[in-house]
Scaffold this motif. Structure first.
Motif, mmCIF file in Angstrom:
data_model
loop_
_atom_site.group_PDB
_atom_site.id
_atom_site.type_symbol
_atom_site.label_atom_id
_atom_site.label_comp_id
_atom_site.label_asym_id
_atom_site.label_seq_id
_atom_site.Cartn_x
_atom_site.Cartn_y
_atom_site.Cartn_z
ATOM 1 N N PRO A 241 -6.977 -56.580 31.715
ATOM 2 C CA PRO A 241 -6.238 -55.913 32.789
ATOM 3 C C PRO A 241 -6.911 -54.615 33.250
ATOM 4 O O PRO A 241 -7.355 -53.816 32.420
ATOM 5 N N HIS A 242 -6.992 -54.447 34.561
ATOM 6 C CA HIS A 242 -7.626 -53.252 35.132
ATOM 7 C C HIS A 242 -7.186 -53.111 36.587
ATOM 8 O O HIS A 242 -6.591 -54.026 37.147
ATOM 9 N N THR A 243 -7.509 -51.968 37.170
ATOM 10 C CA THR A 243 -7.325 -51.763 38.614
ATOM 11 C C THR A 243 -8.684 -51.356 39.187
ATOM 12 O O THR A 243 -9.618 -51.097 38.435
ATOM 13 N N HIS A 244 -8.768 -51.308 40.505
ATOM 14 C CA HIS A 244 -9.989 -50.799 41.142
ATOM 15 C C HIS A 244 -9.584 -49.500 41.848
ATOM 16 O O HIS A 244 -9.483 -49.459 43.065
ATOM 17 N N SER A 245 -9.304 -48.483 41.075
ATOM 18 C CA SER A 245 -8.671 -47.294 41.646
ATOM 19 C C SER A 245 -9.609 -46.546 42.587
ATOM 20 O O SER A 245 -10.834 -46.609 42.449
ATOM 21 N N PRO B 220 -2.599 -53.748 39.046
ATOM 22 C CA PRO B 220 -3.261 -54.213 37.824
ATOM 23 C C PRO B 220 -3.414 -55.734 37.844
ATOM 24 O O PRO B 220 -2.491 -56.447 38.233
ATOM 25 N N HIS B 221 -4.583 -56.191 37.433
ATOM 26 C CA HIS B 221 -4.842 -57.638 37.433
ATOM 27 C C HIS B 221 -5.797 -57.991 36.301
ATOM 28 O O HIS B 221 -6.441 -57.109 35.711
ATOM 29 N N ALA B 222 -5.885 -59.271 36.025
ATOM 30 C CA ALA B 222 -6.720 -59.761 34.922
ATOM 31 C C ALA B 222 -7.002 -61.236 35.167
ATOM 32 O O ALA B 222 -6.453 -61.829 36.101
HETATM 33 FE FE LIG Z 1 -10.765 -56.699 39.242
#
Ligand SMILES: [Fe+2]
Length: 208
Positions: free
Chosen positions: A107-111, A183-185
């Motif tokens: 899980p992460h974001t592209h902030s 957030p996505h994964a």
């Molecule tokens: Fe991504």
């Protein structure tokens, strides 16, 4: 006196999908060419022994299929933005993921960016795992909500808002676009075949 309790909803989040009509075989060939020319790639959210994440792609000279795809993505994302907002978007970077068996993205974001997305170039015929996951927030990405909200009652009919995760089943030629902060994964690919996707980021060119 009996009080009346009114449920409400907070902040629905929009995302967008589109089925494109790109030459998938050509894009698959180009993905392997990208890997051949950038063997080491880079490690980001990708995890797993057979997981490949290219560096940002900068040279499209020998990648006509990828070049065509990016033009379609640029059009699509600008169209999405301009439904409600002013300004032009700039494609900031894009890369490919080739995910063999056991590969996933945590899980992460592209902030700091505006729109992000993924386009599916190759999906195993019998896809097991490998779904794209959206999380409502990082608490729910890291923990199972039942640990802090409790279990659902027997017989309760779960509603859309009860699920902390939304899943997208990958499909060749499917484009998915979402706000970069979501957030996505990606689930572990449990298939023997590789799964290939191209990911990208857009940033708003601020004119104010
Ligand atoms: Fe991504």
């Amino acid at each position: 006196m009996k009080i009346q309790i009114k449920p409400g909803f907070l902040f629905p989040t929009q995302f967008w999908t589109a089925e494109l009509n790109e030459n998938i075989e050509q894009l698959q060939k180009e993905a392997y060419l990208i890997r051949k020319n950038d063997k080491d790639g880079v490690v980001k959210s990708n995890s797993g022994f057979q997981s490949y994440h290219s560096k940002d792609i900068r040279d499209l000279n020998n990648l006509p299929g990828t070049n065509h795809l990016l033009k379609q993505i640029i059009n699509a994302v600008n169209t999405i933005h301009q439904i409600s907002r002013k300004g032009d978007l700039q494609l900031t970077n894009f890369w490919i993921n080739i995910s063999g068996k056991g590969s996933s993205n945590t899980p992460h974001t592209h902030s700091g960016l505006t729109y992000s997305g993924v386009f599916f170039i190759k999906v195993p015929k019998e896809m097991k795992g490998g779904r794209f996951l959206f999380y409502r927030n990082f608490n729910e990405a890291d923990f199972i909500s039942s640990e802090y909200m409790g279990l659902f009652k027997e017989g309760y009919q779960m509603q859309g808002y009860d699920y902390p995760i939304n899943t997208i089943s990958p499909k060749e030629n499917l484009l998915v676009v979402f706000p970069s902060w979501v957030p996505h994964a990606v689930e572990i690919n449990l298939s023997d075949e590789e799964r290939i996707s191209l990911s990208f980021n857009f940033k708003l060119n601020r004119t104010f």
